[in-house]
Write a protein that holds these residues in place. Sequence first.
Motif, PDB file in Angstrom:
ATOM      1  N   SER A   1      20.471  51.117  55.631  1.00 50.93           N
ATOM      2  CA  SER A   1      20.954  49.938  54.909  1.00 50.93           C
ATOM      3  C   SER A   1      21.004  48.715  55.823  1.00 50.93           C
ATOM      4  O   SER A   1      20.661  47.604  55.409  1.00 50.93           O
ATOM      5  N   ALA A   2      21.440  48.924  57.060  1.00 48.87           N
ATOM      6  CA  ALA A   2      21.544  47.804  58.008  1.00 48.87           C
ATOM      7  C   ALA A   2      20.161  47.255  58.353  1.00 48.87           C
ATOM      8  O   ALA A   2      20.002  46.044  58.556  1.00 48.87           O
ATOM      9  N   ARG A   3      19.167  48.112  58.409  1.00 51.10           N
ATOM     10  CA  ARG A   3      17.807  47.636  58.674  1.00 51.10           C
ATOM     11  C   ARG A   3      17.245  46.885  57.470  1.00 51.10           C
ATOM     12  O   ARG A   3      16.501  45.918  57.624  1.00 51.10           O
ATOM     13  N   LYS A   4      17.613  47.333  56.276  1.00 49.09           N
ATOM     14  CA  LYS A   4      17.143  46.669  55.066  1.00 49.09           C
ATOM     15  C   LYS A   4      17.833  45.320  54.875  1.00 49.09           C
ATOM     16  O   LYS A   4      17.213  44.349  54.421  1.00 49.09           O
ATOM     17  N   PHE A   5      19.136  45.264  55.207  1.00 46.63           N
ATOM     18  CA  PHE A   5      19.926  44.039  55.033  1.00 46.63           C
ATOM     19  C   PHE A   5      20.586  43.678  56.366  1.00 46.63           C
ATOM     20  O   PHE A   5      21.794  43.862  56.547  1.00 46.63           O
ATOM     21  N   PRO A   6      19.814  43.153  57.314  1.00 48.72           N
ATOM     22  CA  PRO A   6      20.333  42.925  58.673  1.00 48.72           C
ATOM     23  C   PRO A   6      21.419  41.862  58.776  1.00 48.72           C
ATOM     24  O   PRO A   6      22.146  41.826  59.769  1.00 48.72           O
ATOM     25  N   ASN A   7      21.557  40.994  57.781  1.00 46.07           N
ATOM     26  CA  ASN A   7      22.558  39.931  57.847  1.00 46.07           C
ATOM     27  C   ASN A   7      23.933  40.365  57.348  1.00 46.07           C
ATOM     28  O   ASN A   7      24.888  39.590  57.428  1.00 46.07           O
ATOM     29  N   VAL A   8      24.033  41.574  56.828  1.00 45.12           N
ATOM     30  CA  VAL A   8      25.302  42.061  56.269  1.00 45.12           C
ATOM     31  C   VAL A   8      26.164  42.672  57.373  1.00 45.12           C
ATOM     32  O   VAL A   8      25.690  43.522  58.142  1.00 45.12           O
ATOM     33  N   ALA A   9      27.422  42.245  57.447  1.00 44.81           N
ATOM     34  CA  ALA A   9      28.380  42.810  58.399  1.00 44.81           C
ATOM     35  C   ALA A   9      29.097  44.000  57.766  1.00 44.81           C
ATOM     36  O   ALA A   9      29.162  44.126  56.538  1.00 44.81           O
ATOM     37  N   TRP A  10      29.636  44.886  58.613  1.00 48.21           N
ATOM     38  CA  TRP A  10      30.272  46.115  58.136  1.00 48.21           C
ATOM     39  C   TRP A  10      31.704  46.201  58.642  1.00 48.21           C
ATOM     40  O   TRP A  10      32.039  45.674  59.702  1.00 48.21           O
TER      41      TRP A  10
ATOM     42  N   VAL B   1      35.713  38.974  51.325  1.00 41.27           N
ATOM     43  CA  VAL B   1      35.247  39.931  50.323  1.00 41.27           C
ATOM     44  C   VAL B   1      34.809  41.216  51.018  1.00 41.27           C
ATOM     45  O   VAL B   1      34.078  41.181  52.009  1.00 41.27           O
ATOM     46  N   VAL B   2      35.259  42.353  50.490  1.00 39.87           N
ATOM     47  CA  VAL B   2      34.808  43.663  50.954  1.00 39.87           C
ATOM     48  C   VAL B   2      34.114  44.352  49.787  1.00 39.87           C
ATOM     49  O   VAL B   2      34.705  44.522  48.724  1.00 39.87           O
ATOM     50  N   VAL B   3      32.856  44.722  49.990  1.00 36.94           N
ATOM     51  CA  VAL B   3      32.081  45.392  48.953  1.00 36.94           C
ATOM     52  C   VAL B   3      31.883  46.852  49.346  1.00 36.94           C
ATOM     53  O   VAL B   3      31.720  47.172  50.527  1.00 36.94           O
ATOM     54  N   TYR B   4      31.911  47.743  48.367  1.00 37.84           N
ATOM     55  CA  TYR B   4      31.639  49.153  48.639  1.00 37.84           C
ATOM     56  C   TYR B   4      30.961  49.781  47.424  1.00 37.84           C
ATOM     57  O   TYR B   4      30.960  49.215  46.331  1.00 37.84           O
ATOM     58  N   CYS B   5      30.357  50.931  47.627  1.00 34.47           N
ATOM     59  CA  CYS B   5      29.771  51.706  46.525  1.00 34.47           C
ATOM     60  C   CYS B   5      30.052  53.178  46.823  1.00 34.47           C
ATOM     61  O   CYS B   5      31.175  53.521  47.167  1.00 34.47           O
ATOM     62  N   SER B   6      29.067  54.045  46.699  1.00 35.24           N
ATOM     63  CA  SER B   6      29.274  55.461  47.041  1.00 35.24           C
ATOM     64  C   SER B   6      29.124  55.692  48.535  1.00 35.24           C
ATOM     65  O   SER B   6      30.013  56.228  49.196  1.00 35.24           O
ATOM     66  N   VAL B   7      27.964  55.292  49.075  1.00 37.76           N
ATOM     67  CA  VAL B   7      27.691  55.545  50.494  1.00 37.76           C
ATOM     68  C   VAL B   7      27.320  54.293  51.267  1.00 37.76           C
ATOM     69  O   VAL B   7      27.175  54.345  52.488  1.00 37.76           O
TER      70      VAL B   7
ATOM     71  N   SER C   1      26.118  48.575  47.865  1.00 35.08           N
ATOM     72  CA  SER C   1      27.053  47.516  48.256  1.00 35.08           C
ATOM     73  C   SER C   1      26.449  46.599  49.308  1.00 35.08           C
ATOM     74  O   SER C   1      26.740  45.400  49.334  1.00 35.08           O
ATOM     75  N   ALA C   2      25.588  47.129  50.179  1.00 35.31           N
ATOM     76  CA  ALA C   2      24.897  46.264  51.144  1.00 35.31           C
ATOM     77  C   ALA C   2      23.992  45.285  50.418  1.00 35.31           C
ATOM     78  O   ALA C   2      23.906  44.104  50.775  1.00 35.31           O
TER      79      ALA C   2
ATOM     80  N   TRP D   1      23.349  39.711  48.434  1.00 31.75           N
ATOM     81  CA  TRP D   1      23.224  38.773  47.313  1.00 31.75           C
ATOM     82  C   TRP D   1      24.368  37.763  47.329  1.00 31.75           C
ATOM     83  O   TRP D   1      24.150  36.563  47.119  1.00 31.75           O
ATOM     84  N   LEU D   2      25.587  38.223  47.596  1.00 33.67           N
ATOM     85  CA  LEU D   2      26.735  37.323  47.647  1.00 33.67           C
ATOM     86  C   LEU D   2      26.566  36.271  48.741  1.00 33.67           C
ATOM     87  O   LEU D   2      26.910  35.098  48.549  1.00 33.67           O
ATOM     88  N   GLN D   3      26.044  36.683  49.869  1.00 33.69           N
ATOM     89  CA  GLN D   3      25.796  35.721  50.941  1.00 33.69           C
ATOM     90  C   GLN D   3      24.805  34.649  50.504  1.00 33.69           C
ATOM     91  O   GLN D   3      24.985  33.472  50.815  1.00 33.69           O
TER      92      GLN D   3
END
Length: 217
Positions: free
Chosen positions: A68-77, A136-142, A146-147, A152-154
């Motif tokens: 997920s991090a490689r697919k969406f590199p701008n998303v923080a965790w 904002v904190v986003v989550y899903c199953s794994v 959510s990433a 998208w939110l960014q």
Amino acid sequence: MVFRRTNRRAEDDDRSPEDEGRWRRHRRGARSALLLVLSLLVLPALLLAGLLFFQGREIGLAIVQRVSARKFPNVAWIEPAELTVWREDSTRSQPLLLDARTGPEYAVSHLPGARRIDPSRPLLRHLEAFARDTPVVVYCSVGYRSARVANWLQRQGFSNVVNLSGSLFAWANEGGAMEAEGRPATQVHPYNAVWGRLLRPELRASVTPVTDPISLP
């Protein structure tokens, strides 16, 4: 053989700009379809590899996070333990929790106070009441859906968005509080039999699996 090449080259020379444009769009569409198929196949394959070779839920969730991090590199965790400390600190501005799963999954259980956002068709009008700098904190199953939603939110201008590491599966495995219809909940929708292996057995709810191919875990 030389004659065939010459004919092919001549045909290419005769191709109109409109034909060339259609051909390029076709190639882009084919590449997009191939990438979608690969994403549907590669993620489960990586998960199964983690389970079979390492036999660990944490390893499986870590593999998903890496993809997920490689697919969406701008998303923080953010780690589940960090979120727990944050929510227990009354001196800090509390985050908006967004559950990026399907309705049936959300109905089984979710983080207390979390709002559901459609992972395949998120709508900005549901967030109009919140300033763009709202945490904002986003989550899903794994963590994959959510990433994607966090990314998208960014793009919509939200500047303080993080994705929950391991998402609800990791949260539940670590004993985090959950609710359903305002009451405490003890089980989680497992998504399906394969992905549900990343949940402790006692946490897996006996429910209909998710079959929508767009709604990756």
